[in-house]
Design a protein around this motif. Structure first.
Motif, mmCIF file in Angstrom:
data_model
loop_
_atom_site.group_PDB
_atom_site.id
_atom_site.type_symbol
_atom_site.label_atom_id
_atom_site.label_comp_id
_atom_site.label_asym_id
_atom_site.label_seq_id
_atom_site.Cartn_x
_atom_site.Cartn_y
_atom_site.Cartn_z
ATOM 1 N N LEU A 85 0.990 -1.186 -0.047
ATOM 2 C CA LEU A 85 -0.050 0.079 0.085
ATOM 3 C C LEU A 85 0.873 1.257 -0.021
ATOM 4 N N SER A 86 0.677 2.260 -1.006
ATOM 5 C CA SER A 86 1.238 3.565 -0.972
ATOM 6 C C SER A 86 0.345 4.630 -1.026
ATOM 7 N N THR A 87 1.071 5.825 -0.813
ATOM 8 C CA THR A 87 0.018 6.991 -0.729
ATOM 9 C C THR A 87 0.312 7.818 -1.575
ATOM 10 N N ARG A 88 -0.504 9.034 -2.156
ATOM 11 C CA ARG A 88 0.077 10.029 -2.850
ATOM 12 C C ARG A 88 -0.790 11.134 -2.144
ATOM 13 N N GLN A 89 -0.312 12.494 -2.357
ATOM 14 C CA GLN A 89 -0.887 13.817 -1.957
ATOM 15 C C GLN A 89 -1.373 14.412 -3.136
ATOM 16 N N ILE A 90 -2.569 14.616 -3.444
ATOM 17 C CA ILE A 90 -3.095 15.365 -4.493
ATOM 18 C C ILE A 90 -3.649 16.668 -4.200
ATOM 19 N N GLY A 91 -2.740 17.717 -4.827
ATOM 20 C CA GLY A 91 -3.203 18.973 -4.520
ATOM 21 C C GLY A 91 -3.234 19.528 -3.035
ATOM 22 N N GLY A 92 -2.307 18.784 -2.174
ATOM 23 C CA GLY A 92 -2.215 19.645 -1.019
ATOM 24 C C GLY A 92 -2.116 18.273 0.238
ATOM 25 N N GLY A 93 -1.570 18.765 1.317
ATOM 26 C CA GLY A 93 -1.408 17.808 2.433
ATOM 27 C C GLY A 93 -2.773 17.239 2.893
ATOM 28 N N GLU A 94 -4.009 17.663 2.676
ATOM 29 C CA GLU A 94 -5.040 17.237 3.098
ATOM 30 C C GLU A 94 -5.794 16.102 2.205
ATOM 31 N N LYS A 119 6.086 25.862 7.602
ATOM 32 C CA LYS A 119 5.677 27.016 7.839
ATOM 33 C C LYS A 119 4.175 27.445 8.115
ATOM 34 N N ALA A 120 3.585 28.032 9.237
ATOM 35 C CA ALA A 120 2.184 28.222 9.200
ATOM 36 C C ALA A 120 1.189 27.268 9.021
ATOM 37 N N TYR A 121 1.558 26.000 9.291
ATOM 38 C CA TYR A 121 0.708 24.727 8.921
ATOM 39 C C TYR A 121 0.346 24.010 10.162
ATOM 40 N N ARG A 122 -1.062 23.988 10.689
ATOM 41 C CA ARG A 122 -1.345 23.358 11.986
ATOM 42 C C ARG A 122 -2.218 22.296 11.590
ATOM 43 N N HIS A 123 -2.590 21.480 12.599
ATOM 44 C CA HIS A 123 -3.552 20.484 12.628
ATOM 45 C C HIS A 123 -4.343 20.739 14.057
ATOM 46 N N GLU A 124 -5.559 20.761 13.891
ATOM 47 C CA GLU A 124 -6.368 20.976 15.008
ATOM 48 C C GLU A 124 -7.745 19.583 15.015
ATOM 49 N N ARG A 125 -7.762 18.623 15.790
ATOM 50 C CA ARG A 125 -8.361 17.783 15.345
ATOM 51 C C ARG A 125 -9.254 17.037 16.758
ATOM 52 N N ASP A 159 -9.509 20.639 11.332
ATOM 53 C CA ASP A 159 -9.272 22.043 10.961
ATOM 54 C C ASP A 159 -7.777 21.994 10.771
ATOM 55 N N SER A 160 -7.435 22.499 9.326
ATOM 56 C CA SER A 160 -5.985 22.632 9.083
ATOM 57 C C SER A 160 -5.651 24.028 8.592
ATOM 58 N N PRO A 161 -5.259 24.900 9.561
ATOM 59 C CA PRO A 161 -4.966 26.182 9.044
ATOM 60 C C PRO A 161 -3.704 26.361 8.306
ATOM 61 N N GLY A 162 -3.655 26.928 7.329
ATOM 62 C CA GLY A 162 -2.442 26.957 6.550
ATOM 63 C C GLY A 162 -1.790 25.876 5.683
ATOM 64 N N ALA A 163 -3.194 24.929 5.451
ATOM 65 C CA ALA A 163 -2.849 23.924 4.611
ATOM 66 C C ALA A 163 -2.657 24.019 2.915
ATOM 67 N N ASP A 164 -1.782 23.365 2.489
ATOM 68 C CA ASP A 164 -1.337 23.352 1.114
ATOM 69 C C ASP A 164 -2.360 22.937 0.116
ATOM 70 N N TRP A 165 -2.789 23.635 -0.857
ATOM 71 C CA TRP A 165 -3.520 22.841 -2.149
ATOM 72 C C TRP A 165 -2.584 22.740 -3.068
ATOM 73 N N PRO A 204 -0.200 30.722 0.620
ATOM 74 C CA PRO A 204 -0.068 32.228 1.609
ATOM 75 C C PRO A 204 -0.649 31.578 3.035
ATOM 76 N N ASP A 205 -0.121 32.193 4.087
ATOM 77 C CA ASP A 205 -0.598 31.587 5.553
ATOM 78 C C ASP A 205 -2.159 31.852 5.704
ATOM 79 N N TRP A 206 -2.785 32.570 4.854
ATOM 80 C CA TRP A 206 -4.184 32.543 5.152
ATOM 81 C C TRP A 206 -5.224 31.362 4.535
ATOM 82 N N ALA A 207 -4.406 30.482 3.701
ATOM 83 C CA ALA A 207 -5.009 29.318 3.416
ATOM 84 C C ALA A 207 -5.407 28.292 4.616
ATOM 85 N N TYR A 208 -6.476 27.702 4.134
ATOM 86 C CA TYR A 208 -6.902 26.518 5.248
ATOM 87 C C TYR A 208 -7.842 25.454 4.562
#
Length: 826
Positions: free
Chosen positions: A210-219, A335-341, A368-374, A396-400
């Protein structure tokens, strides 16, 4: 002369090994009649019904009981005549005194009786006569150890990296590994806890193939096996469509184990890819009270707490419950990427009749993932990597990216007197997503990138109902099994509003960009999407006992599927209805028992997958169809505590979509695809899981996989690789060892995963093979309190755990980091 016996008192851990050896010597001396009774006395300890961990290997009964006495802190008297020549299956996992004695004495005809002063006496199990007076001494409460109980599929408290009990993930039949003609891996609760796993992404690190890939961001995580995406999951055996946009994966606290079936699972899911499926099996209420508190702290301010309580809710024990609450607040290495679960899970079980069990419950999960990449990170135009620090981000830091999931379920099971069982399960799952992010696009004649932005809200609801009956039947002088069932699954998508800003077009120099210096724009929410899907199917499987060594499984499923989606974007709209009627999915397998340890097997399965991809003129493509052929051998050793398997497979799939250049699409079609003809994936899988030596648990898996185009509208593609992002070679190893003797409070563990080079199919982005290693150190401070330290990526390997394109979707793997956990059990 008094009858000789052993009298064992608790010893300190520093004398455990010597005590066991002396016990064996005394047993031989007493049996030979060479001396009077001898005692072994050390300081006494209070008795406790609290559970604790045991790693006692199978062996002579006197030796295993001596080890148990030392670990449990109790005293045992054992008449040598009772234990002479008897063996014990040992004890692996967490047990109280009652369950521990029952496991060690299973099949010996002996029982332990509690006497005065907390001393236990071993004696022959008496014949219970109704109405007879109770004997002297307080007997332990009734503990029934049956073959079925020993084959329990629950892995919690087993202390093992293998599930000795049966699995129904492949066929609905509750079959052992050797009886199942497909490849299955099980990540147990013990392995999840040892590794400190908190998300399904992390569990995938240890699962074979089993392998994984991130598509369009870490979430947004995709799961792949045998070269194809896993797009259907099971929740306690009930099909569940997986949507990586909205479904949270940080829910491991509520699950007992994760079962990974490789190869086509069309008999269970109806639709899907022939890659396989992932079955998430939840924790259930327990017959005895238990309460566990877990806390952890790790790198990047990773704080997490968990409460897990279970047990009977009435005096008769006919009503039982379980509740799990887990909270996490963590920064990440980006940087500026968080997890609140947050996770809240609760379930009740009620014995509403002598053979009828009702289970109801549900869970709520928020991530909730403030700063998540897309978009992830780009590469240079020639595919080479920028010298980014691993904290770099192009968002940008305002992404989520925020997700919210809620589910309710009810399960009714009834056992009939003729050996048949019926079960009906209803489930509803509602998932939501709210995101704000950016993406990159290349600028002509420049190494810089333009940046766009988007804001979207999704809401999806799934309803499922599944019912089946299974049991034995007699024919041709032999006993066979049959399962018949039907299910319906309906989902609705209510996506939107969504849109993009009218005046947002910054130019990004990847090496000179500050994610905190970008102002948040205003968004025009002009996009929405409404859709409905419905799948109804019926299935049946025969398990025929052809002869003592040969079993044949024959099954089939019949499905109908409908899909309708309306997309609106500003003044433009499009409706895409789609239907599939009476799609037939066959299943065939055979298992040949070579001896008491080994079985040969073969299986042929098929599956179909409706797809909403459009051709160049806008027509929807035909369903993807596939078939999976697999041949292998499986082995079980040491009473199923060690399992091994080896398999070769071939997967053929037709009508797979590949995106065409936009110039080939009709102007009214936003993206178009072609049906590629046929793709073939071939490979080899090896797995070894369980106890390979006293105290040593292991899970190791190796996968070789090669997928290539067989036929295509472009003749030049024949023979070329199809899926270059799946590593051709993938090896995984996880171990845990409990030290012997006076060091038995300590456990050590190590894991590594090695993968070969991968590259993107349409861009010149390539990464060589790499290896990542982790370490674990555990200490049992008391029978109730365990401490564990996990160190991940101990060599601080710099690597990309996912590749995308030259403009985005490249994601770093985490640097070296630590996690310190404490678990207290009442």
């Amino acid at each position: 002369m008094a009858r000789p016996f052993f009298h064992l008192h608790p010893a300190s851990p520093h004398h455990a090994l010597a005590l066991a050896a002396r016990c064996a010597l005394i047993a031989m001396a007493c049996t030979a009649g060479t001396g009077q009774a001898q005692g072994l006395a050390v300081s006494a300890a209070a008795q406790s019904e609290a559970t604790q961990s045991y790693q006692i290997a199978p062996g002579a009964l006197d030796e295993t009981l001596a080890a148990f006495a030392v670990r449990a802190g109790i005293s045992i008297t054992m008449p040598p005549a009772l234990v002479q020549g008897k063996t014990s299956p040992g004890l692996q996992g967490r047990y109280g005194l009652r369950e521990g004695f029952a496991g060690l004495l299973a099949g010996t005809g002996l029982e332990a009786v509690a006497g005065s002063g907390g001393v236990y006496t071993l004696r022959a199990m008496p014949v219970v006569v109704p109405g007879a007076a109770a004997g002297q001494g307080a007997m332990l409460g009734e503990v029934r150890v049956t073959a079925e109980a020993q084959r329990s599929s629950v892995t919690e408290g087993s202390g093992a990296y293998v599930a000795a009990g049966p699995s129904s993930t492949a066929t609905r039949f509750a079959l052992s590994q050797r009886e199942t003609p497909q490849s299955i891996s099980v990540i147990t609760r013990e392995q999840i806890d040892d590794r400190g796993f908190q998300t399904l992404d992390e569990v995938a690190l240890d699962a074979t193939g089993l392998s994984t890939r991130q598509i369009g961001g870490g979430e947004r995580t995709q799961f792949f096996m045998r070269g194809f995406e896993v797009n259907n999951f099971l929740a306690d055996g009930v099909p569940l469509a997986f949507d990586y946009d909205t479904q949270g994966l940080a829910t491991m606290a509520m699950y007992d184990r994760v079962e990974v079936l490789r190869g086509a699972a069309g008999l269970m899911t109806g639709t899907g890819n022939p890659s396989g499926t992932i079955n998430l099996v939840r924790k259930r209420p327990t017959a005895t009270p238990q309460l566990t508190l877990t806390g952890s702290v790790g790198s990047w301010n990773n704080w997490r707490g968990e409460v897990d309580a279970a047990g009977p809710l009435n005096a008769a024990g006919t009503l039982r419950g379980r509740g799990v609450v887990a909270l996490q607040d963590a920064d990440t290495f980006k940087k500026a990427y968080r997890h609140e679960r947050q996770l809240v899970y609760g379930t009740l079980e009620a014995d509403i009749a002598p053979h009828t069990l009702l289970s109801v419950g549900g869970y709520y999960n928020r991530e909730d993932s403030p700063g998540a990449d897309w978009n992830g990170l780009p590469t240079r135009r020639d595919g080479s990597f920028y010298p980014f620090p691993r904290s770099a981000r192009m968002t940008p830091d305002w992404a989520y990216w925020n997700k919210e999931n809620a589910s309710l379920f009810a399960e009714l099971e009834h056992g009939f007197s003729n050996g048949w069982k019926g079960q009906i399960t209803a489930r509803v799952l509602r998932t939501k997503m709210d995101m704000l992010g950016t993406y990159l696009y290349p600028l002509e004649n420049s190494e810089s990138f333009g940046q766009g932005a988007g804001a979207y809200a999704y809401q999806k609801t799934q309803y499922s109902l599944d019912a089946f009956a299974q049991g034995p039947w007699q024919a041709w002088g032999r006993t066979h099994e049959l399962v018949v069932g039907a299910g319906i699954r309906q989902s609705s998508d209510d996506d939107g509003p969504g849109g993009w800003p009218a005046d947002y077009a910054p130019v990004i120099d990847p090496l000179q960009w500050d994610s905190s210096a970008v102002a948040k724009p205003a968004f025009n929410l002009l996009w929405s999407r409404r859709g409905h899907q419905r799948q109804a199917g019926a299935y049946g499987t025969l398990r025929l006992s052809v002869s003592d060594p040969l079993t044949v499984l024959l099954g089939a499923r019949l499905d109908s599927y409908s899909y309708d989606m309306l997309t609106v974007s500003g003044a433009w709209s499009e409706s895409t209805p789609y239907k599939v009627h009476d799609r037939f999915t066959p299943y065939a397998g055979l298992v040949y028992t070579l001896d008491k340890h080994h079985s040969l097997y073969a299986s042929w399965t098929s599956v179909f997958q409706p797809q909403n991809y459009q051709g160049p003129r806008g027509a929807l493509l035909e369903p993807v169809t596939g078939r999976n052929l697999e041949v292998g051998i499986k082995g079980e050793y040491f009473n199923q505590r060690l399992q091994a398997s080896a398999a070769v497979f071939q997967v053929n799939q037709q009508n797979l979509p590949l995106q065409l250049p936009q110039s080939a699409c009709d102007p009214t079609v936003p993206a178009c695809y072609a049906q590629t003809g046929e793709v073939r994936s071939r490979g080899l899988e090896l797995e070894l899981a369980g106890q390979i030596a006293p105290g040593l648990q292991l899970m190791a898996g190796y996968t070789y996989n090669k997928a290539e185009h067989v036929q295509d509208s472009d003749a030049a593609k024949a023979g070329t690789p199809y899926d270059t992002l799946t590593p051709r070679h993938l090896f995984k190893l996880s171990t845990r060892y409990q030290l012997p003797g006076e060091w038995s409070r300590w456990t050590v563990g190590a894991s590594l995963r090695t993968r070969s080079a991968t590259r993107t199919p349409s861009y010149p982005v390539r990464q060589g093979g790499y290896t990542v290693a982790d370490l674990m150190l555990g200490y049992q401070l008391s029978p109730q309190l365990d401490l564990r330290l996990n160190v991940y990526n101990i060599t601080d390997k710099y690597y990309y755990q996912a590749l995308g394109s030259t403009q985005d979707n490249n994601h770093f793997g985490a640097p070296r980091n630590v996690l310190l956990s404490a678990r207290y059990r009442f």
